[in-house]
Design a protein around this motif. Structure first.
Motif, PDB file in Angstrom:
ATOM      1  N   ALA A  92       2.372  -9.977   1.548  1.00 41.82           N
ATOM      2  CA  ALA A  92       1.670  -8.730   1.271  1.00 41.82           C
ATOM      3  C   ALA A  92       1.769  -7.830   2.482  1.00 41.82           C
ATOM      4  CB  ALA A  92       0.206  -9.010   0.933  1.00 41.82           C
ATOM      5  N   LEU A  93       1.685  -6.529   2.231  1.00 42.06           N
ATOM      6  CA  LEU A  93       1.733  -5.553   3.319  1.00 42.06           C
ATOM      7  C   LEU A  93       0.590  -4.560   3.164  1.00 42.06           C
ATOM      8  CD1 LEU A  93       4.712  -3.660   4.833  1.00 42.06           C
ATOM      9  CD2 LEU A  93       2.766  -2.355   3.977  1.00 42.06           C
ATOM     10  N   ALA A  94      -0.135  -4.351   4.261  1.00 44.82           N
ATOM     11  CA  ALA A  94      -1.117  -3.265   4.300  1.00 44.82           C
ATOM     12  C   ALA A  94      -0.742  -2.375   5.470  1.00 44.82           C
ATOM     13  CB  ALA A  94      -2.532  -3.810   4.477  1.00 44.82           C
ATOM     14  N   CYS A  95      -0.755  -1.051   5.265  1.00 43.99           N
ATOM     15  CA  CYS A  95      -0.188  -0.183   6.305  1.00 43.99           C
ATOM     16  C   CYS A  95      -1.193   0.164   7.397  1.00 43.99           C
ATOM     17  CB  CYS A  95       0.471   1.046   5.700  1.00 43.99           C
ATOM     18  SG  CYS A  95      -0.525   1.953   4.529  1.00 43.99           S
ATOM     19  N   THR A 136       0.844  -1.198   0.000  1.00 47.08           N
ATOM     20  CA  THR A 136       0.000   0.000   0.000  1.00 47.08           C
ATOM     21  C   THR A 136       0.881   1.251   0.000  1.00 47.08           C
ATOM     22  OG1 THR A 136      -0.116  -0.221   2.386  1.00 47.08           O
ATOM     23  CG2 THR A 136      -1.921  -1.189   1.129  1.00 47.08           C
ATOM     24  N   GLN A 137       0.353   2.386   0.438  1.00 48.60           N
ATOM     25  CA  GLN A 137       1.108   3.642   0.353  1.00 48.60           C
ATOM     26  C   GLN A 137       1.979   3.917   1.565  1.00 48.60           C
ATOM     27  OE1 GLN A 137       1.174   4.943  -2.386  1.00 48.60           O
ATOM     28  NE2 GLN A 137      -0.787   5.181  -3.383  1.00 48.60           N
ATOM     29  N   GLY A 138       1.417   3.732   2.767  1.00 51.23           N
ATOM     30  CA  GLY A 138       2.156   4.085   3.974  1.00 51.23           C
ATOM     31  C   GLY A 138       2.374   5.580   4.089  1.00 51.23           C
ATOM     32  N   TRP A 139       3.497   5.955   4.660  1.00 53.21           N
ATOM     33  CA  TRP A 139       3.757   7.363   4.989  1.00 53.21           C
ATOM     34  C   TRP A 139       4.016   8.225   3.755  1.00 53.21           C
ATOM     35  CZ3 TRP A 139       7.660   5.500   9.242  1.00 53.21           C
ATOM     36  CH2 TRP A 139       6.942   5.046  10.348  1.00 53.21           C
ATOM     37  N   ILE A 140       4.177   7.610   2.590  1.00 52.94           N
ATOM     38  CA  ILE A 140       4.431   8.403   1.374  1.00 52.94           C
ATOM     39  C   ILE A 140       3.162   9.121   0.920  1.00 52.94           C
ATOM     40  CG2 ILE A 140       3.953   6.632  -0.393  1.00 52.94           C
ATOM     41  CD1 ILE A 140       7.058   8.735  -0.663  1.00 52.94           C
ATOM     42  N   MET A 195      -6.831  -2.197   5.113  1.00 55.60           N
ATOM     43  CA  MET A 195      -6.468  -3.321   4.251  1.00 55.60           C
ATOM     44  C   MET A 195      -6.575  -3.027   2.772  1.00 55.60           C
ATOM     45  SD  MET A 195      -5.745  -6.166   5.997  1.00 55.60           S
ATOM     46  CE  MET A 195      -6.622  -7.699   6.159  1.00 55.60           C
ATOM     47  N   CYS A 196      -6.138  -1.838   2.365  1.00 53.92           N
ATOM     48  CA  CYS A 196      -6.062  -1.574   0.937  1.00 53.92           C
ATOM     49  C   CYS A 196      -5.163  -2.614   0.281  1.00 53.92           C
ATOM     50  CB  CYS A 196      -5.519  -0.180   0.687  1.00 53.92           C
ATOM     51  SG  CYS A 196      -6.543   1.077   1.428  1.00 53.92           S
ATOM     52  N   GLY A 197      -4.271  -3.210   1.052  1.00 54.17           N
ATOM     53  CA  GLY A 197      -3.391  -4.247   0.511  1.00 54.17           C
ATOM     54  C   GLY A 197      -4.023  -5.620   0.551  1.00 54.17           C
ATOM     55  N   ALA A 198      -5.206  -5.743   1.173  1.00 46.53           N
ATOM     56  CA  ALA A 198      -5.905  -7.037   1.241  1.00 46.53           C
ATOM     57  C   ALA A 198      -4.954  -8.175   1.575  1.00 46.53           C
ATOM     58  CB  ALA A 198      -6.650  -7.319  -0.058  1.00 46.53           C
ATOM     59  N   VAL A 199      -4.234  -8.019   2.668  1.00 43.75           N
ATOM     60  CA  VAL A 199      -3.208  -8.997   3.018  1.00 43.75           C
ATOM     61  C   VAL A 199      -3.782 -10.257   3.664  1.00 43.75           C
ATOM     62  CG1 VAL A 199      -1.542  -7.157   3.400  1.00 43.75           C
ATOM     63  CG2 VAL A 199      -2.797  -8.058   5.343  1.00 43.75           C
ATOM     64  N   ASP A 206       4.926   2.456   7.623  1.00 40.43           N
ATOM     65  CA  ASP A 206       5.212   2.796   6.238  1.00 40.43           C
ATOM     66  C   ASP A 206       5.022   1.533   5.381  1.00 40.43           C
ATOM     67  OD1 ASP A 206       5.954   4.414   4.082  1.00 40.43           O
ATOM     68  OD2 ASP A 206       8.034   3.761   4.200  1.00 40.43           O
ATOM     69  N   ALA A 207       4.958   1.697   4.070  1.00 40.78           N
ATOM     70  CA  ALA A 207       4.786   0.542   3.187  1.00 40.78           C
ATOM     71  C   ALA A 207       6.052   0.291   2.362  1.00 40.78           C
ATOM     72  CB  ALA A 207       3.586   0.748   2.268  1.00 40.78           C
TER      73      ALA A 207
END
Lengths: 351, 380
Positions: B175-178, B135-139, B182-186, B147-148
């Motif tokens: 997978a990583l979701a920050c 996902t995006q994380g702190w960016i 769960m935008c990363g659907a981990v 962070d991602a």
């Protein structure tokens, strides 16, 4: 010349995996706002917290979705990211690009944005990361007029549908996932651009039960390919697999980095079948198709003897007719953990 | 001509949708779409697909950071122009793929990619650790608990040998979701890295009146932990606000989504949870969810050593012990979860036990368990 010192982020320039920090620093030579992205991210690494404010509604006239508003909470220190809105661009099904189109998109984003992207976002869109409010309409004009392309979904609307690469380069696809994805994306343009739903809603299309786009886990409406009819067996090829013929590598070579011993069809295919619907009669491999639940383990282990979809040109037996399993979920399922537990879609109907 | 701010609706085009995918297919793909017979992984990261016509397409799969600048994408385009007739594609796991239609072109492409190994490592096929979906994380995100791109870079650096090889018992999807939006659907990954908050929302009484609808904030809580309350802002004025029953809060952040004056991000409270054993494929066993095995690891910037070590610890135990074809979750289920904790060396905590009110459906109802190091405290 670095505008901000980034001692913490510099640590992420080490190691063999491609470094986004190195990439951003190089981009900063021509897009100075990238220094403020790095500067603010460095501050987040120091403070161990995000420095983006909550929300902000921006967009283009006539659309309610496609652009996500974002503002820095430290804009005086990092003016280049004071506004840092995301633009979501609807991706072509299967994520194929011509370099002509991709370069045109990059030129557009260099002109109107930070020059930072995600290829691709979790939902599937191409993500342009970071621009100012006043750039949005001119960007949208050029995107639609010059590139004939469009924004994707965001907010409480139908999110841009996405799919695996389907039968464009995969022999296992049971239907044309790209075509269906593209058709439904075009059919539901209004729902994608104008949020009228209680919450987000996602379509995903996978060509087979391997589900490479994770439709079952990450969409509200999953379409997953499966088939009826019998699996065809090429008995001559079965003998090749039994003989470990190098022309017929088991598992298409997916396990060849370790010495697992000789490929043993009895142990590695027949014994691992979850419904025990396969057996050998002498040298002949048999399948009781009425017991098969189409998990595809056998098909993935031995490429040649098992075929899902084949044109009529092939000499042996008739082709199975692939059909897609449509699985609309009755309550709106979701994968968010907030409010409710993540859910996987359950099959509700076979169309 | 171009956008005219004085006549914003003049000449506007909308609802075009995406460009038609058929316009972007390399010729060999276009000609053989729907007519592929089989494929083979020639070496890590390199595939050949063979069509009925005898046509072949060779694909070189390369890792990418997903967070990419226009500079870097132009480098991808340069390679595609030079070797691949001006086409390329991305995968659903953020890899980039270069395709050619002959063995000779493949060799030229491989030689060309040798020169940019630092930005395009080859791999990600078969029994490997392929690129991390994240996902995006702190960016870019406003609700992340970690962070991602940073943790992904650190984990992939550490597991790099597994990206460019095929020596695992099966593919391992990380997978990583920050955060747990769960935008990363981990939640259906072999190894899931999930950002979590651990502190209840902090109420900003100076802003709550201006930015929140109080009833919406109250209704947003799935546990009924948010109640209306009277409060005093910093100017000494009485304001309508909310209070949070911290005992009930599960830090899901839904109230913050509805009400920006209820942030819950906190440097000490935020960190990473690890879940394992999920899958989406139907091969052999049904798709399943990842299960929580490590409740919290701190956000140790810039390289998240605790997370990197934990992922490696799980992966190495799995690689050593699992049978060929066994996904991580299938292995854990075969040996039993108490054995999973023993073999990986992870401590077992009560956080892995479902405390939902209908949990009796999910707790073990047999005596068929194993005595392991982790049951010693109760059974020695």
């Amino acid at each position: 010349m670095a505008k901000h010192a980034t001692p913490l982020l510099d640590e992420l320039e080490k190691g063999p995996w491609p470094s986004f920090v190195t990439d951003l620093k190089q981009q900063a030579a021509t897009k100075p706002e990238c220094w403020d992205i790095l500067g603010q991210l460095e501050l987040s690494y120091k403070d161990r917290i995000t420095h983006w404010k909550h929300g902000g509604i921006v967009g283009v006239f006539g659309y309610g979705g496609g652009i996500v508003g974002r503002y820095s909470d430290v804009p005086t220190r990092f003016p280049g990211v004071e506004h840092f809105h995301t633009v979501r661009i609807a991706q072509p099904s299967g994520l194929y690009y011509s370099t002509e189109n991709l370069r045109a998109l990059m030129d557009l984003w260099e002109k109107y944005g930070s020059g930072v992207t995600n290829m691709h976002g979790s939902t599937g869109d191409m993500i342009f990361l970071g621009t100012r409010t006043e750039n949005l309409e001119p960007l949208f004009w050029d995107l639609t007029h010059d590139l004939k392309q469009d924004l994707g979904g965001s907010g409480s609307n139908l999110r841009t549908p996405s799919c695996c690469l389907g039968n464009s380069r995969c022999e296992w696809a049971c239907y044309d996932a790209q075509e269906l994805c593209n058709s439904l994306t075009q059919r539901y343009q209004d729902e994608i651009h104008r949020p009228a739903f209680p919450y987000k809603f996602k379509f995903k299309f996978s060509g087979c039960p391997n589900d490479c786009v994770a439709a079952i886990a990450r969409s509200d409406f999953a379409v997953i390919g499966t088939w009826k009819d019998n699996i065809r067996i090429d008995q001559a090829a079965v003998q090749k697999y039994i003989a470990n013929d190098p022309e017929y590598p088991a598992n298409a070579g997916a396990y060849k980095g370790r010495d697992w011993g000789k490929f043993d069809i009895q142990k590695e295919v027949i014994k691992l079948c979850p419904t025990n619907c396969m057996w050998m009669e002498g040298n002949e491999l048999k399948i009781d198709d009425s017991e098969c639940t189409r998990c595809m383990h056998c098909i993935m282990s031995c490429r040649a003897p098992f075929v899902l979809e084949r044109s009529k040109a092939l000499p042996s037996a008739s082709a199975p007719r692939p059909r897609s399993l449509m699985a609309p979920s009755s309550p709106p399922w979701s994968f968010r953990s907030s409010k409710s537990m993540p859910k996987m879609i359950s099959r509700t109907s076979l169309i | 001509m171009g956008y005219d701010p004085k006549n914003p609706m003049e000449g506007r085009i909308t609802d075009l949708g995406p460009r038609y995918y058929g316009d972007f297919l390399p010729p060999v793909i276009k000609e053989n779409k729907g007519k592929w017979l089989y494929h083979e992984i020639l070496e890590p990261g390199i595939l050949v697909h063979v069509a009925e016509s005898g046509a072949k397409v060779y694909t070189v799969r390369c890792g990418s950071a997903r967070l990419l600048t226009v500079n870097r994408i132009r480098v991808y385009c340069d390679i595609a122009d030079k070797y691949c007739g001006g086409y390329l594609r991305f995968t659903t796991r953020n890899n980039v793929e270069f395709m050619v239609d002959s063995k000779e072109k493949l060799e030229a492409l491989k030689a060309g990619l040798q020169g940019c190994k630092d930005i395009l490592p080859i791999g990600g096929t078969g029994a490997c650790v392929t690129n991390i979906v994240h996902t995006q994380g702190w960016i870019h995100c406003h609700t992340p608990a970690t962070d991602a791109s940073g943790p992904v870079k650190a984990v992939m650096d550490d597991l790099f040998e597994y990206f460019g090889s095929m020596k695992l018992p099966a593919q391992v999807r990380i997978a990583l979701a920050c955060c747990l939006n769960m935008c990363g659907a981990v939640h259906a990954s072999d190894i899931a890295i999930l950002g979590i908050h651990r502190k209840p929302p902090m109420i900003d009484n100076d802003r709550i009146t201006g930015v929140c609808e109080i009833p919406l904030a109250i209704a947003s809580c799935p546990l009924g932990a948010v109640k209306p309350a009277k409060a005093t802002n910093s100017a000494g004025e009485d304001v309508k606000s909310v209070k949070v029953n911290a005992e009930r809060c599960m830090f899901c952040g839904n109230c913050y989504t509805m009400c920006p004056a209820m942030p819950l991000a906190d440097p000490e409270g935020d960190g990473i949870a690890i879940l394992v054993g999920g899958k989406v494929s139907n091969s052999k066993s049904a798709p399943k969810f990842s299960k929580l095995v490590v409740p919290f690891l701190p956000n140790t910037t810039p390289r998240w050593p605790e997370t990197v070590d934990c992922v490696r610890q799980i992966l190495v135990a799995y690689a050593k012990d699992a049978k060929k074809y066994e996904r991580l979750g299938e292995w854990a289920e075969r040996i039993g979860w108490e054995k999973f904790f023993e073999k990986t060396g992870l401590p077992f905590t009560e956080k892995s036990i479902d405390d939902y009110r209908l949990a009796y459906d999910t707790w073990r109802t047999t005596t068929q368990f194993k005595f392991t190091s982790h049951t010693a405290a109760y059974t020695k």
